[in-house]
Design a protein around this motif. Structure first.
Motif: not given
Length: 172
Positions: A64, A117, A119
């Motif tokens: 991520t 981080n 998606q």
């Protein structure tokens, strides 16, 4: 980590107090104690660096992770003063540069300015910078880029080409 540092400090304090109390202590014993203190310092430094690496792996897993880097062209006659970075329409980094940081960037250095981080998918990235040329002319530019995150780490270089008022993006 805190306990190790405290133990090292207490060991050093004990060594100093013992040295003051016992004036008959031989030079060999003092050298031995000095070597022990140096060994403890090395261990603390080693543990700190290992702890930092583990913390980064825990906080930013590679699947991520997105890391953003700032650089200047090799032959830059440009002095970067500040930069602001937005990722997903939120300000994630704002940095005012010192003389040493500017000098390092001009010599080919690269600054990791932000790690996050995110998606998988596309994420809008917007970069704005302020700077000056050696002649004193001020430059400001804003550029947008789409960070396409897949599984695995993503690294994006933001190259500030100041005199051309351009920002170039490069995926690593």
């Amino acid at each position: 980590m805190y306990r190790i540092l405290m133990a090292a400090v207490l060991l050093m304090l004990a060594a100093v107090s013992n040295a003051q109390e016992a004036s008959q202590v031989s030079r060999e014993e003092i050298r031995g104690l000095d070597e022990q203190i140096q060994d403890v310092k090395k261990d603390v430094i080693s543990l700190t660096s290992e702890l930092n690496r583990l913390e980064e792996k825990l906080l930013f897993p590679s699947n991520t992770q997105v890391a953003l880097f700032v650089s200047l062209p090799d032959s830059s006659e440009f002095s970067l003063e500040s930069i602001e970075i937005k990722l997903d329409n939120q300000i994630v980094a704002h940095h005012l540069y010192t003389y040493r940081e500017i000098e390092a960037l001009q010599l080919g250095g690269v600054q990791r300015i932000h790690t996050a981080n995110v998606q998988t998918g596309a994420h809008p990235l917007e970069v704005t910078y302020f700077g000056k040329s050696k002649s004193g002319k001020e430059y400001r530019a804003t550029a947008s880029y789409s960070v396409d995150k897949a599984v695995g780490p993503k690294f994006v270089e933001i190259q500030i080409a100041g005199n051309q008022s351009a920002i170039n993006f490069k995926d690593w």
